[in-house]
Design a protein around this motif. Structure first.
Motif, PDB file in Angstrom:
ATOM      1  N   MET A  16      -0.441  -4.481   9.213  1.00 27.57           N
ATOM      2  CA  MET A  16      -0.061  -3.394  10.012  1.00 27.57           C
ATOM      3  C   MET A  16       1.306  -3.013  10.730  1.00 27.57           C
ATOM      4  O   MET A  16       1.839  -2.285  10.428  1.00 27.57           O
ATOM      5  CB  MET A  16      -0.387  -3.829  11.296  1.00 27.57           C
ATOM      6  CG  MET A  16      -2.329  -4.130  11.442  1.00 27.57           C
ATOM      7  SD  MET A  16      -2.999  -5.126  12.955  1.00 27.57           S
ATOM      8  CE  MET A  16      -2.993  -3.590  13.906  1.00 27.57           C
ATOM      9  N   VAL A  17       2.141  -4.117   9.568  1.00 23.55           N
ATOM     10  CA  VAL A  17       3.178  -3.905   9.672  1.00 23.55           C
ATOM     11  C   VAL A  17       4.011  -3.062   8.128  1.00 23.55           C
ATOM     12  O   VAL A  17       4.992  -2.139   7.435  1.00 23.55           O
ATOM     13  CB  VAL A  17       4.168  -4.529  10.126  1.00 23.55           C
ATOM     14  CG1 VAL A  17       6.032  -4.824  10.020  1.00 23.55           C
ATOM     15  CG2 VAL A  17       4.131  -5.212  11.386  1.00 23.55           C
ATOM     16  N   THR A  18       3.703  -4.243   7.042  1.00 21.54           N
ATOM     17  CA  THR A  18       4.387  -4.074   5.864  1.00 21.54           C
ATOM     18  C   THR A  18       4.033  -3.579   5.037  1.00 21.54           C
ATOM     19  O   THR A  18       4.539  -3.174   4.292  1.00 21.54           O
ATOM     20  CB  THR A  18       4.881  -5.092   5.526  1.00 21.54           C
ATOM     21  OG1 THR A  18       3.599  -6.099   5.236  1.00 21.54           O
ATOM     22  CG2 THR A  18       5.873  -5.771   6.583  1.00 21.54           C
ATOM     23  N   LEU A  74       3.660   0.324  14.700  1.00 19.95           N
ATOM     24  CA  LEU A  74       2.597  -0.252  13.999  1.00 19.95           C
ATOM     25  C   LEU A  74       1.456   0.036  12.952  1.00 19.95           C
ATOM     26  O   LEU A  74       0.623   0.831  13.938  1.00 19.95           O
ATOM     27  CB  LEU A  74       2.196  -0.601  15.709  1.00 19.95           C
ATOM     28  CG  LEU A  74       0.846  -2.585  14.778  1.00 19.95           C
ATOM     29  CD1 LEU A  74       1.166  -3.514  13.965  1.00 19.95           C
ATOM     30  CD2 LEU A  74       0.408  -2.860  16.281  1.00 19.95           C
ATOM     31  N   GLY A  75       1.678  -0.129  11.960  1.00 19.44           N
ATOM     32  CA  GLY A  75       0.481   1.061  11.144  1.00 19.44           C
ATOM     33  C   GLY A  75       1.419   1.008  10.509  1.00 19.44           C
ATOM     34  O   GLY A  75       2.888   1.788   9.973  1.00 19.44           O
ATOM     35  N   ILE A  76       0.846   2.087   9.172  1.00 15.71           N
ATOM     36  CA  ILE A  76       1.830   2.177   7.709  1.00 15.71           C
ATOM     37  C   ILE A  76       2.355   3.719   8.267  1.00 15.71           C
ATOM     38  O   ILE A  76       3.194   4.185   7.698  1.00 15.71           O
ATOM     39  CB  ILE A  76       0.354   2.350   6.238  1.00 15.71           C
ATOM     40  CG1 ILE A  76       0.186   0.819   6.225  1.00 15.71           C
ATOM     41  CG2 ILE A  76       1.758   2.057   5.255  1.00 15.71           C
ATOM     42  CD1 ILE A  76       0.975  -0.580   6.471  1.00 15.71           C
ATOM     43  N   THR A  77       1.554   4.765   8.574  1.00 13.10           N
ATOM     44  CA  THR A  77       1.910   5.919   8.488  1.00 13.10           C
ATOM     45  C   THR A  77       1.966   5.998  10.688  1.00 13.10           C
ATOM     46  O   THR A  77       0.436   4.820  11.097  1.00 13.10           O
ATOM     47  CB  THR A  77       0.732   7.177   8.181  1.00 13.10           C
ATOM     48  OG1 THR A  77      -0.311   6.590   8.860  1.00 13.10           O
ATOM     49  CG2 THR A  77       1.152   6.537   6.508  1.00 13.10           C
ATOM     50  N   GLU A  78       2.162   7.083  10.810  1.00 14.88           N
ATOM     51  CA  GLU A  78       2.403   6.930  11.954  1.00 14.88           C
ATOM     52  C   GLU A  78       0.093   7.273  12.838  1.00 14.88           C
ATOM     53  O   GLU A  78      -0.141   7.707  13.627  1.00 14.88           O
ATOM     54  CB  GLU A  78       2.863   9.222  12.344  1.00 14.88           C
ATOM     55  CG  GLU A  78       2.880   8.219  14.120  1.00 14.88           C
ATOM     56  CD  GLU A  78       3.626   9.601  14.527  1.00 14.88           C
ATOM     57  OE1 GLU A  78       3.574  10.709  15.211  1.00 14.88           O
ATOM     58  OE2 GLU A  78       5.201   9.599  14.233  1.00 14.88           O
ATOM     59  N   ASP A  79      -0.404   8.245  11.698  1.00 19.33           N
ATOM     60  CA  ASP A  79      -1.499   8.449  11.842  1.00 19.33           C
ATOM     61  C   ASP A  79      -2.783   7.267  11.937  1.00 19.33           C
ATOM     62  O   ASP A  79      -3.329   7.118  12.851  1.00 19.33           O
ATOM     63  CB  ASP A  79      -2.107  10.004  11.016  1.00 19.33           C
ATOM     64  CG  ASP A  79      -1.767  11.177  10.376  1.00 19.33           C
ATOM     65  OD1 ASP A  79      -1.542  11.455  11.886  1.00 19.33           O
ATOM     66  OD2 ASP A  79      -1.998  11.452   9.484  1.00 19.33           O
ATOM     67  N   TYR A  80      -2.380   6.515  11.051  1.00 19.49           N
ATOM     68  CA  TYR A  80      -3.114   5.530  11.071  1.00 19.49           C
ATOM     69  C   TYR A  80      -2.575   4.173  12.369  1.00 19.49           C
ATOM     70  O   TYR A  80      -4.047   3.855  12.736  1.00 19.49           O
ATOM     71  CB  TYR A  80      -2.462   4.390  10.103  1.00 19.49           C
ATOM     72  CG  TYR A  80      -2.706   3.119   9.658  1.00 19.49           C
ATOM     73  CD1 TYR A  80      -4.736   2.834   9.795  1.00 19.49           C
ATOM     74  CD2 TYR A  80      -2.544   2.257   9.470  1.00 19.49           C
ATOM     75  CE1 TYR A  80      -5.015   1.517   9.944  1.00 19.49           C
ATOM     76  CE2 TYR A  80      -3.132   0.941   9.430  1.00 19.49           C
ATOM     77  CZ  TYR A  80      -4.465   0.366   9.319  1.00 19.49           C
ATOM     78  OH  TYR A  80      -5.161  -0.914   9.538  1.00 19.49           O
ATOM     79  N   VAL A 114       1.118  -1.457   0.177  1.00 23.24           N
ATOM     80  CA  VAL A 114      -0.037   0.200   0.270  1.00 23.24           C
ATOM     81  C   VAL A 114       0.164   1.730   0.344  1.00 23.24           C
ATOM     82  O   VAL A 114       2.166   1.504   0.837  1.00 23.24           O
ATOM     83  CB  VAL A 114      -1.045  -0.165   1.703  1.00 23.24           C
ATOM     84  CG1 VAL A 114      -1.366   1.417   1.275  1.00 23.24           C
ATOM     85  CG2 VAL A 114      -1.356  -0.459   1.350  1.00 23.24           C
ATOM     86  N   ASP A 115       0.614   2.822  -0.550  1.00 21.25           N
ATOM     87  CA  ASP A 115       1.494   3.779  -0.841  1.00 21.25           C
ATOM     88  C   ASP A 115       1.267   4.232   1.235  1.00 21.25           C
ATOM     89  O   ASP A 115       0.303   4.872   1.307  1.00 21.25           O
ATOM     90  CB  ASP A 115       0.540   4.440  -1.655  1.00 21.25           C
ATOM     91  CG  ASP A 115       1.303   5.842  -1.562  1.00 21.25           C
ATOM     92  OD1 ASP A 115       1.968   6.161  -1.035  1.00 21.25           O
ATOM     93  OD2 ASP A 115       0.616   6.858  -2.484  1.00 21.25           O
ATOM     94  N   LYS A 116       2.434   4.480   1.165  1.00 24.38           N
ATOM     95  CA  LYS A 116       2.724   4.491   2.298  1.00 24.38           C
ATOM     96  C   LYS A 116       2.558   5.690   2.761  1.00 24.38           C
ATOM     97  O   LYS A 116       2.705   6.427   3.413  1.00 24.38           O
ATOM     98  CB  LYS A 116       4.566   4.281   2.593  1.00 24.38           C
ATOM     99  CG  LYS A 116       4.553   2.839   2.965  1.00 24.38           C
ATOM    100  CD  LYS A 116       6.150   2.498   4.067  1.00 24.38           C
ATOM    101  CE  LYS A 116       5.662   0.926   3.530  1.00 24.38           C
ATOM    102  NZ  LYS A 116       7.058   0.258   4.199  1.00 24.38           N
ATOM    103  N   ASN A 117       2.539   7.059   1.406  1.00 21.14           N
ATOM    104  CA  ASN A 117       2.214   8.380   1.542  1.00 21.14           C
ATOM    105  C   ASN A 117       0.698   9.165   1.893  1.00 21.14           C
ATOM    106  O   ASN A 117       0.326   9.358   2.159  1.00 21.14           O
ATOM    107  CB  ASN A 117       2.925   9.211   0.317  1.00 21.14           C
ATOM    108  CG  ASN A 117       4.320   9.266   0.838  1.00 21.14           C
ATOM    109  OD1 ASN A 117       5.058   9.422   1.323  1.00 21.14           O
ATOM    110  ND2 ASN A 117       5.042   9.059  -0.206  1.00 21.14           N
ATOM    111  N   GLU A 118       0.125   7.321   1.787  1.00 27.76           N
ATOM    112  CA  GLU A 118      -1.787   7.429   1.975  1.00 27.76           C
ATOM    113  C   GLU A 118      -2.126   7.579   2.963  1.00 27.76           C
ATOM    114  O   GLU A 118      -1.519   7.284   4.142  1.00 27.76           O
ATOM    115  CB  GLU A 118      -2.350   6.011   1.088  1.00 27.76           C
ATOM    116  CG  GLU A 118      -2.947   6.705   0.379  1.00 27.76           C
ATOM    117  CD  GLU A 118      -3.310   4.779   0.210  1.00 27.76           C
ATOM    118  OE1 GLU A 118      -4.811   4.273  -0.043  1.00 27.76           O
ATOM    119  OE2 GLU A 118      -3.133   4.323  -1.031  1.00 27.76           O
ATOM    120  N   HIS A 119      -3.487   8.408   4.006  1.00 28.39           N
ATOM    121  CA  HIS A 119      -3.307   8.749   5.106  1.00 28.39           C
ATOM    122  C   HIS A 119      -4.684   7.071   5.452  1.00 28.39           C
ATOM    123  O   HIS A 119      -5.455   7.172   5.074  1.00 28.39           O
ATOM    124  CB  HIS A 119      -4.298  10.128   5.193  1.00 28.39           C
ATOM    125  CG  HIS A 119      -4.753   9.991   6.399  1.00 28.39           C
ATOM    126  ND1 HIS A 119      -4.143  10.378   7.483  1.00 28.39           N
ATOM    127  CD2 HIS A 119      -6.152  10.475   6.519  1.00 28.39           C
ATOM    128  CE1 HIS A 119      -5.015  10.426   8.135  1.00 28.39           C
ATOM    129  NE2 HIS A 119      -6.449  10.311   8.264  1.00 28.39           N
TER     130      HIS A 119
END
Length: 159
Positions: free
Chosen positions: A52-54, A128-134, A9-14
Motif C-alpha cells: 500500500m506504500v510502494t 497510503l495507496g498507490i494513487t490518491e483515488d486508491y 505497479v504502474d503508479k499511473n494506473e487507476h
C-alpha cells in the motif's frame, strides 16, 4: 549490502477497491489456530498482494493497524498490506513512520531517521495507496477507530 528487487505497479494506473471487498470489510478470521494465516489471506485478497506504500508485489506482509496485544483483532479492516521493510518499521513503532488522517485519505508521515534516509524520504506526505483515488478507497474500508489508536500510539514530532 542488501539488494532488493521490486515489481512495482504502474503508479499511473487507476486503483479502486471492488465493492465485493467493501461488503467483507469486517469479516473476522474464525479459528484461533489459523487466525494469522486467515488474516493474511483476507488482506492478500483485498489489496491484491500490492504494498500500500510502494506498489511492490514482492516481499509483502500483513500488519495489524491496532496490534492484537493492544486489543486489536484479526478483522480485515484492521489490516494493512506492506512491503517487508515498511511492515517491520510500522510494527516496531518507535517513531519510524505513522499515518495522518486528512479526512479523505491517510497520509504517510516519516520520523526523523526515515526522513533523512534517501530510500524513504520521497514517501513523505504521500497517500497510503498507490494513487490518491486508491487512497480514498482504502480510507473508506479501514477501521477509523483502529487507525486513530495507531496514530495516537506514536504521536511524536514528524517531519
Amino acid at each position: 549490502m542488501h539488494l532488493l528487487v521490486f515489481n512495482v505497479v504502474d503508479k499511473n494506473e487507476h486503483y479502486e477497491i471492488p465493492s465485493y471487498y467493501l461488503a467483507r470489510n469486517s469479516q473476522v478470521c474464525d479459528s484461533d489456530n489459523n487466525r494469522q494465516n486467515q488474516f493474511k489471506e483476507l488482506l492478500q485478497e483485498r489489496y491484491e498482494k500490492v504494498c500500500m506504500v510502494t506498489g511492490t508485489r514482492l516481499t509483502v506482509e500483513a500488519v495489524h493497524i491496532k496490534p492484537t496485544s493492544d486489543g486489536g483483532s484479526n478483522v480485515a479492516d484492521n489490516g494493512l498490506w506492506l512491503s517487508t521493510d515498511w511492515q517491520f518499521l510500522f510494527e516496531n513503532g518507535n517513531g519510524y513512520w505513522t499515518l495522518e488522517d486528512t479526512g479523505h485519505y491517510y497520509r504517510i508521515r516519516l520520523g526523523y531517521l526515515m526522513f533523512k534516509d534517501k530510500r524513504y524520504s520521497n514517501y513523505q506526505n504521500k497517500p497510503l495507496g498507490i494513487t490518491e483515488d486508491y487512497a480514498r478507497s482504502i480510507y473508506k474500508i479501514i477501521s477509523k477507530e483502529n487507525m486513530e489508536h495507531r496514530i495516537n500510539l506514536y504521536k511524536k514530532p514528524y517531519h
